[in-house]
Structures are given as C-alpha cells and as structure tokens.
Design an enzyme around this catalytic site. Structure first.
Site, PDB file in Angstrom:
ATOM      1  N   ASP A 144     -10.503  -0.524  13.027  1.00 52.32           N
ATOM      2  CA  ASP A 144     -10.880  -1.018  11.716  1.00 52.32           C
ATOM      3  C   ASP A 144     -12.384  -1.236  11.511  1.00 52.32           C
ATOM      4  OD1 ASP A 144     -10.224  -1.671   9.163  1.00 52.32           O
ATOM      5  OD2 ASP A 144      -9.676  -3.731   9.576  1.00 52.32           O
ATOM      6  N   CYS A 224      -8.938  -3.146  -7.061  1.00 52.71           N
ATOM      7  CA  CYS A 224      -7.817  -3.255  -6.101  1.00 52.71           C
ATOM      8  C   CYS A 224      -7.586  -4.716  -5.695  1.00 52.71           C
ATOM      9  CB  CYS A 224      -8.122  -2.397  -4.871  1.00 52.71           C
ATOM     10  SG  CYS A 224      -6.906  -2.576  -3.566  1.00 52.71           S
ATOM     11  N   CYS A 251      -2.222  -6.721  -0.792  1.00 52.88           N
ATOM     12  CA  CYS A 251      -1.272  -6.149  -1.757  1.00 52.88           C
ATOM     13  C   CYS A 251      -0.526  -5.001  -1.080  1.00 52.88           C
ATOM     14  CB  CYS A 251      -2.048  -5.646  -2.972  1.00 52.88           C
ATOM     15  SG  CYS A 251      -1.056  -4.734  -4.157  1.00 52.88           S
ATOM     16  N   CYS A 254       1.379  -0.230  -3.529  1.00 59.69           N
ATOM     17  CA  CYS A 254       1.324   1.240  -3.444  1.00 59.69           C
ATOM     18  C   CYS A 254       1.942   1.764  -2.152  1.00 59.69           C
ATOM     19  CB  CYS A 254      -0.109   1.748  -3.625  1.00 59.69           C
ATOM     20  SG  CYS A 254      -1.296   1.109  -2.448  1.00 59.69           S
TER      21      CYS A 254
HETATM   22  C1  B12 Z   1     -12.802  -0.340   3.309  1.00 62.50           C
HETATM   23  C2  B12 Z   1     -11.322  -0.475   3.610  1.00 62.50           C
HETATM   24  C3  B12 Z   1     -10.505  -1.032   2.636  1.00 62.50           C
HETATM   25  C4  B12 Z   1     -10.987  -1.268   1.212  1.00 62.50           C
HETATM   26  C5  B12 Z   1     -11.048   0.098   0.480  1.00 62.50           C
HETATM   27  C6  B12 Z   1      -9.738   0.912   0.639  1.00 62.50           C
HETATM   28  C7  B12 Z   1      -9.891   2.406   0.484  1.00 62.50           C
HETATM   29  N1  B12 Z   1      -8.849   3.066   0.010  1.00 62.50           N
HETATM   30  O1  B12 Z   1     -10.918   2.976   0.848  1.00 62.50           O
HETATM   31  C8  B12 Z   1      -9.908  -2.259   0.689  1.00 62.50           C
HETATM   32  C9  B12 Z   1     -10.371  -3.696   0.947  1.00 62.50           C
HETATM   33  C10 B12 Z   1      -9.559  -2.113  -0.787  1.00 62.50           C
HETATM   34  C11 B12 Z   1      -8.749  -1.949   1.624  1.00 62.50           C
HETATM   35  C12 B12 Z   1      -7.423  -2.191   1.285  1.00 62.50           C
HETATM   36  C13 B12 Z   1      -6.356  -1.896   2.131  1.00 62.50           C
HETATM   37  N2  B12 Z   1      -6.423  -1.540   3.415  1.00 62.50           N
HETATM   38 CO1  B12 Z   1      -8.103  -1.036   4.312  1.00 62.50          CO
HETATM   39  N3  B12 Z   1      -9.598  -0.312   5.236  1.00 62.50           N
HETATM   40  C14 B12 Z   1     -10.818  -0.065   4.878  1.00 62.50           C
HETATM   41  C15 B12 Z   1     -11.584   0.646   6.005  1.00 62.50           C
HETATM   42  C16 B12 Z   1     -12.449  -0.403   6.721  1.00 62.50           C
HETATM   43  C17 B12 Z   1     -12.443   1.835   5.538  1.00 62.50           C
HETATM   44  C18 B12 Z   1     -11.714   2.790   4.575  1.00 62.50           C
HETATM   45  C19 B12 Z   1     -12.621   3.870   4.034  1.00 62.50           C
HETATM   46  O2  B12 Z   1     -13.259   4.583   4.778  1.00 62.50           O
HETATM   47  N4  B12 Z   1     -12.706   4.002   2.710  1.00 62.50           N
HETATM   48  C20 B12 Z   1     -13.522   5.006   2.076  1.00 62.50           C
HETATM   49  C21 B12 Z   1     -12.647   5.887   1.170  1.00 62.50           C
HETATM   50  C22 B12 Z   1     -13.483   7.007   0.558  1.00 62.50           C
HETATM   51  O3  B12 Z   1     -11.637   6.377   2.020  1.00 62.50           O
HETATM   52  P1  B12 Z   1     -10.319   7.149   1.519  1.00 62.50           P
HETATM   53  O4  B12 Z   1     -10.105   6.931   0.099  1.00 62.50           O
HETATM   54  O5  B12 Z   1      -9.211   6.844   2.483  1.00 62.50           O
HETATM   55  O6  B12 Z   1     -10.805   8.673   1.743  1.00 62.50           O
HETATM   56  C23 B12 Z   1     -11.045   9.182   3.055  1.00 62.50           C
HETATM   57  C24 B12 Z   1      -9.885  10.024   3.543  1.00 62.50           C
HETATM   58  O7  B12 Z   1      -8.659   9.505   3.093  1.00 62.50           O
HETATM   59  C25 B12 Z   1     -10.200  11.403   3.088  1.00 62.50           C
HETATM   60  N5  B12 Z   1      -9.663  11.778   1.784  1.00 62.50           N
HETATM   61  C26 B12 Z   1      -9.163  11.019   0.827  1.00 62.50           C
HETATM   62  N6  B12 Z   1      -8.823  11.724  -0.230  1.00 62.50           N
HETATM   63  C27 B12 Z   1      -9.121  12.972   0.067  1.00 62.50           C
HETATM   64  C28 B12 Z   1      -8.981  14.103  -0.701  1.00 62.50           C
HETATM   65  C29 B12 Z   1      -9.370  15.313  -0.159  1.00 62.50           C
HETATM   66  C30 B12 Z   1      -9.232  16.502  -0.977  1.00 62.50           C
HETATM   67  C31 B12 Z   1      -9.866  15.363   1.165  1.00 62.50           C
HETATM   68  C32 B12 Z   1     -10.231  16.598   1.792  1.00 62.50           C
HETATM   69  C33 B12 Z   1     -10.002  14.173   1.911  1.00 62.50           C
HETATM   70  C34 B12 Z   1      -9.627  13.010   1.343  1.00 62.50           C
HETATM   71  O8  B12 Z   1     -11.607  11.435   2.958  1.00 62.50           O
HETATM   72  C35 B12 Z   1     -12.198  10.143   2.926  1.00 62.50           C
HETATM   73  C36 B12 Z   1     -13.228  10.036   4.032  1.00 62.50           C
HETATM   74  O9  B12 Z   1     -12.630   9.796   5.285  1.00 62.50           O
HETATM   75  C37 B12 Z   1     -10.400   1.157   6.912  1.00 62.50           C
HETATM   76  C38 B12 Z   1     -10.701   1.184   8.413  1.00 62.50           C
HETATM   77  C39 B12 Z   1     -11.597   2.361   8.771  1.00 62.50           C
HETATM   78  N7  B12 Z   1     -12.613   2.102   9.561  1.00 62.50           N
HETATM   79  O10 B12 Z   1     -11.354   3.479   8.349  1.00 62.50           O
HETATM   80  C40 B12 Z   1      -9.239   0.169   6.556  1.00 62.50           C
HETATM   81  C41 B12 Z   1      -7.839   0.762   6.430  1.00 62.50           C
HETATM   82  C42 B12 Z   1      -7.947   2.017   5.589  1.00 62.50           C
HETATM   83  N8  B12 Z   1      -7.107  -0.252   5.663  1.00 62.50           N
HETATM   84  C43 B12 Z   1      -5.865  -0.376   5.990  1.00 62.50           C
HETATM   85  C44 B12 Z   1      -4.908  -1.183   5.302  1.00 62.50           C
HETATM   86  C45 B12 Z   1      -3.615  -1.487   6.036  1.00 62.50           C
HETATM   87  C46 B12 Z   1      -5.179  -1.629   4.004  1.00 62.50           C
HETATM   88  C47 B12 Z   1      -4.182  -2.266   3.006  1.00 62.50           C
HETATM   89  C48 B12 Z   1      -2.777  -1.669   3.031  1.00 62.50           C
HETATM   90  C49 B12 Z   1      -4.127  -3.807   3.252  1.00 62.50           C
HETATM   91  C50 B12 Z   1      -3.266  -4.579   2.269  1.00 62.50           C
HETATM   92  N9  B12 Z   1      -1.935  -4.590   2.400  1.00 62.50           N
HETATM   93  O11 B12 Z   1      -3.773  -5.243   1.389  1.00 62.50           O
HETATM   94  C51 B12 Z   1      -4.920  -1.975   1.647  1.00 62.50           C
HETATM   95  C52 B12 Z   1      -4.502  -0.618   1.054  1.00 62.50           C
HETATM   96  C53 B12 Z   1      -5.296  -0.193  -0.137  1.00 62.50           C
HETATM   97  C54 B12 Z   1      -5.294   1.334  -0.303  1.00 62.50           C
HETATM   98  N10 B12 Z   1      -4.351   1.866  -1.067  1.00 62.50           N
HETATM   99  O12 B12 Z   1      -6.153   2.004   0.287  1.00 62.50           O
HETATM  100  C55 B12 Z   1      -5.498   0.563   7.119  1.00 62.50           C
HETATM  101  C56 B12 Z   1      -4.743   1.748   6.526  1.00 62.50           C
HETATM  102  C57 B12 Z   1      -3.680   2.341   7.424  1.00 62.50           C
HETATM  103  C58 B12 Z   1      -3.078   3.557   6.766  1.00 62.50           C
HETATM  104  N11 B12 Z   1      -1.815   3.778   7.055  1.00 62.50           N
HETATM  105  O13 B12 Z   1      -3.726   4.283   6.045  1.00 62.50           O
HETATM  106  C59 B12 Z   1      -6.932   0.931   7.706  1.00 62.50           C
HETATM  107  C60 B12 Z   1      -7.062   2.330   8.289  1.00 62.50           C
HETATM  108  C61 B12 Z   1      -7.235  -0.152   8.785  1.00 62.50           C
HETATM  109  C62 B12 Z   1      -6.504   0.133  10.101  1.00 62.50           C
HETATM  110  N12 B12 Z   1      -7.249   0.299  11.162  1.00 62.50           N
HETATM  111  O14 B12 Z   1      -5.303   0.208  10.178  1.00 62.50           O
HETATM  112  N13 B12 Z   1      -9.191  -1.365   2.770  1.00 62.50           N
HETATM  113  S1  SF4 Z   2      -1.179  -1.139  -5.441  1.00 57.83           S
HETATM  114 FE1  SF4 Z   2      -2.562  -0.397  -3.826  1.00 57.83          FE
HETATM  115  S2  SF4 Z   2      -4.402   0.287  -4.907  1.00 57.83           S
HETATM  116 FE2  SF4 Z   2      -3.214  -0.958  -6.350  1.00 57.83          FE
HETATM  117  S3  SF4 Z   2      -4.024  -3.018  -6.181  1.00 57.83           S
HETATM  118 FE3  SF4 Z   2      -2.331  -2.906  -4.714  1.00 57.83          FE
HETATM  119  S4  SF4 Z   2      -3.249  -2.237  -2.743  1.00 57.83           S
HETATM  120 FE4  SF4 Z   2      -4.767  -1.863  -4.383  1.00 57.83          FE
END
Ligand code: B12
Ligand code: SF4
Ligand code: SF4
Length: 325
Positions: A144, A224, A251, A254
């Site tokens: 994380d 979010c 939350c 989703c």
């Molecule tokens: C910052 C963060 C948050 C932020 C932002 C979330 C977000 N979606 O980015 C907040 C505080 C909102 C959050 C919430 C949650 N989080 Co969080 N969070 C992180 C963290 C520290 C970084 C995530 C990140 O890099 N975000 C940047 C965005 C751009 O990332 P992304 O949307 O996922 O996109 C990436 C890829 O998915 C991919 N991608 C996405 N879309 C596409 C599309 C295409 C075409 C391509 C090619 C690639 C691609 O490219 C991006 C770059 O890597 C990680 C841990 C880590 N070091 O990775 C945990 C992590 C993602 N979180 C986690 C969890 C459990 C949660 C929650 C469920 C907690 C909760 N119950 O409240 C929620 C879920 C919200 C959600 N739907 O994402 C877990 C997810 C596990 C999983 N199965 O995915 C992680 C991995 C922590 C862990 N070690 O387990 N989180």
């Molecule tokens: S449903 Fe998912 S994206 Fe929407 S507020 Fe809850 S954790 Fe965030």
C-alpha cells in the site's frame, strides 16, 4: 538447465505463498507499467483527481517503474488476500439498535492488513533466501504505502483485471482483495496478464452514491466517500456530505455491486483477526469519545490513522444524514 531451475524456483515461491495463506500469487517482470497505464495515471493527476493526496504526485518515476524503486530489480512477486465477501455468520445488521449507527467498511473490520501482509511477505523472502542458501538477494516488501502502481502490476502478473470501479478483480474471488508485492533482484518466470471481463456491465458505476466513477473511465477521488472519510483533511463539502449516508469510514458500494464479488466464496479465516463489533458504531457515543477511547478501540486497526478529530467529523455527518432519512 538454467531456465528449468528458474521455473521451479518460481513454482516453489508460489506454492510457499499459498501455504502461507495468500489467496493469489503471480509474477511479473520489474519493468515499467504499460504506456497506457502510465498515461492514465498522468491524466488522473493532471485532472486533479488525486484531490488532497499530495503523496500521489511524488515519486512518480518509482510508481510507474519497480526498477526505479529498487536498484537491480528484476521481478515483482504479486500477492493477494481476500477480505470479502464477509461470510453471513460474521455479518451483523445493527438493525436491533434504536440508536443511529455508522458503518465501517469491510476492509477495516480486520486488524491492520499492512502489518499482517508485511510479515507474510517477509516469510516468503526468508524462504527464498533459505532455498537458495543466499543471504545477498535483494527484496523490497511493498504493502500500500510504497510508491508502486500495485493494481497495474497485479493485473500484469495475472491476479485479475482492472474493473470499471478501478478495483483489481479476480473472476473467482471478486474485488475485495488486498494486494501486496515483493520487488526482487531474482529473475523469475512472468505470468500472463489477466483479460478485462466487464463487457456489458456498469453496475459499479450505477452503485456509486456520489458519481465518483464515470463511464469514460474517470475516477474522481474528490467525490469518493472512501477518500472523503479516510484521506480528506478539514471540512467536507455539504453537498457531498449528504451523500455519505451512514458511511463512517470507507465505502464498499462499488465492490459489493460487482457480480464477481457477489459470486465469490466467502473470505476464509486467516490469522488476520476480524472484529464484527466494529461494523456498526453508535454515532452519538463517538461524539463524546475521549482520545483514549478511540486509541483503545482501534489500537490494532487501520482506522487509528484517521485520528479522533476526523472520526468525529465523519460521525457528525452520518448522524445528520440519519436524522434526515
Ligand atoms: C490512492 C489510493 C486510494 C484513493 C484513490 C483510489 C483510486 N481509485 O485511485 C482512495 C482514498 C479514494 C482509495 C479508495 C479505496 N481503496 Co485505495 N489505494 C490507493 C493507492 C495508495 C494508490 C492507488 C493509485 O495508484 N491510484 C491512481 C489511479 C490512477 O489508479 P487507478 O485508477 O487504479 O489506475 C491505475 C491502474 O488501474 C491502471 N488503469 C486503470 N484504468 C486503466 C485503463 C486503461 C486503459 C489502462 C491501460 C490502465 C488502467 O493504470 C493506473 C496506473 O497504475 C493503492 C495502493 C497502491 N500503492 O497502489 C490503494 C488501493 C488501490 N486501495 C485499495 C482499497 C481496498 C481501497 C478501497 C476499497 C477502500 C474502501 N473500502 O474504502 C477504496 C476503493 C475505491 C476505488 N473504487 O478505487 C486496494 C485495492 C485492492 C484491489 N482489489 O484493487 C489498494 C491496492 C491497497 C492494497 N494494497 O490492497 N484508495
Ligand atoms: S462506490 Fe466506490 S467510487 Fe463510489 S464513493 Fe464508494 S468507494 Fe468511492
Ligand atoms: S460491476 Fe461490472 S463493470 Fe463494474 S467492475 Fe464488476 S463486472 Fe466490471
């Protein structure tokens, strides 16, 4: 011969990880995440979708490339442990209480997963050291908090696909899975990336109470509930506060809306302790809590990092929302 030895090492590592209680394990090369994923991350940052999470703007070169995180890195061992769906016999409804209650998200009903998973990954690293009889191998354990694109790497290691809710989703185990990695200088055999499996579905987008998810693939942290209740400092915008409902910390909407999560087997028991009594918290009582009560209640929990002040801020919002529904 060398290749055969390498292959068997990869298999031994996977077998050991499963024995240690991980639900999924896969391997990817310590190469940069794909150009598409890196561009997605950059667009997300430029659009301000990281909201107040300044740390997401730092160490970008490392976040997109495990080899920049650890010199000499060759492979990333990606692991996951399922924390949901929560089995029926561990669910508590809170419906019998006449008091207004706030809901703690599923992942936070357990002891802090960071500590637990780090220890498990250390056990894998120790195992590899013993197996090779080599104490000089390099391992960087990440759960994380390291600047690493965990979901992108896990997808490439075959653990699952990235859903429209942005969760790393395994077709068998759903999306309620924690991710953790070991970056290592060992050359291991890479697995095949997982294919996206969201066709024809948008249930997670429709389930999101605040519109944080959108059909064009955007994710706006500022909207979010997980961000607002866990990461955001200061007051919460009144329009968004009304949509938080009774969500006191995190939350699940989703994740729970996803058919892959709904059809997944219940999370099995692990050494990670589960605290059903923390699911529903009495909101009026929280507003009266002293710091010691908060510390004692969440001593072993990830909720502790929030601090009492922000926990009370959330409780006040949930209480207001309960009164108006
Ligand atoms: C910052 C963060 C948050 C932020 C932002 C979330 C977000 N979606 O980015 C907040 C505080 C909102 C959050 C919430 C949650 N989080 Co969080 N969070 C992180 C963290 C520290 C970084 C995530 C990140 O890099 N975000 C940047 C965005 C751009 O990332 P992304 O949307 O996922 O996109 C990436 C890829 O998915 C991919 N991608 C996405 N879309 C596409 C599309 C295409 C075409 C391509 C090619 C690639 C691609 O490219 C991006 C770059 O890597 C990680 C841990 C880590 N070091 O990775 C945990 C992590 C993602 N979180 C986690 C969890 C459990 C949660 C929650 C469920 C907690 C909760 N119950 O409240 C929620 C879920 C919200 C959600 N739907 O994402 C877990 C997810 C596990 C999983 N199965 O995915 C992680 C991995 C922590 C862990 N070690 O387990 N989180
Ligand atoms: S449903 Fe998912 S994206 Fe929407 S507020 Fe809850 S954790 Fe965030
Ligand atoms: S709910 Fe549907 S669209 Fe969302 S991640 Fe699951 S399968 Fe994909």
């Amino acid at each position: 011969m060398l290749e055969l030895a390498t292959m068997s090492l990869s298999d031994s590592i996977k077998t050991r990880a499963l024995e240690l209680g991980f639900d999924l394990v896969g391997i990817t090369k310590a190469e940069p995440i794909g150009a598409d994923a890196a561009a997605h991350l950059q667009r997300w940052l430029d659009a301000g979708h990281a909201a107040g999470m300044e740390y997401m703007h730092r160490n970008l070169a490392k976040r997109v490339n495990p080899a920049a995180l650890m010199e000499g890195a060759r492979s990333v061992i990606c692991t996951a442990i399922a924390y949901g769906p929560i089995p029926d016999d561990k669910q508590t409804t809170g419906q019998t209480s006449s008091e207004s209650l706030g809901r703690i998200a599923d992942f936070a009903l357990y002891d802090d997963y960071h500590v637990f998973m780090k220890n498990k990954l250390r056990a894998i690293a120790d195992y590899i050291g013993e197996l090779l009889d080599d104490r000089h191998r390099k391992f960087r354990i990440c759960v994380d908090s390291a600047p690493l694109a965990e979901r992108s790497l896990a997808r490439r290691a075959g653990l699952g696909f990235i859903g429209k809710n942005h969760m790393l989703t395994n077709t068998r185990l759903g999306s309620q899975i924690f991710l953790a990695q070991i970056v290592t200088d060992l050359t291991l055999e890479a697995d095949t990336p997982a294919e996206t499996a969201c066709e024809g579905c948008d249930k997670c987008i429709r389930a999101c109470p605040t519109g944080a998810l959108s059909s064009d693939g955007d994710f706006d942290s500022a909207k979010c509930i997980s961000y607002l209740t866990i990461e955001h400092k200061g007051a919460i915008d009144v329009n968004l506060a009304g949509r938080i409902g009774n969500r006191l910390f995190g939350c699940d909407e989703c994740s729970l809306a996803c058919p892959y999560t709904q059809n997944a087997p219940a999370a099995k028991d692990t050494e990670l302790r589960f605290h059903p009594e923390r699911r529903w918290m009495k909101l009026a009582e929280i507003l009266e809590w002293r710091p010691e009560q908060f510390e004692t209640c969440f001593a072993d929990s990830t909720v502790k990092r929030l601090g009492l002040e922000r926990f009370k801020r959330n409780a006040k919002i949930c209480l207001q929302n309960c009164r108006y529904t």
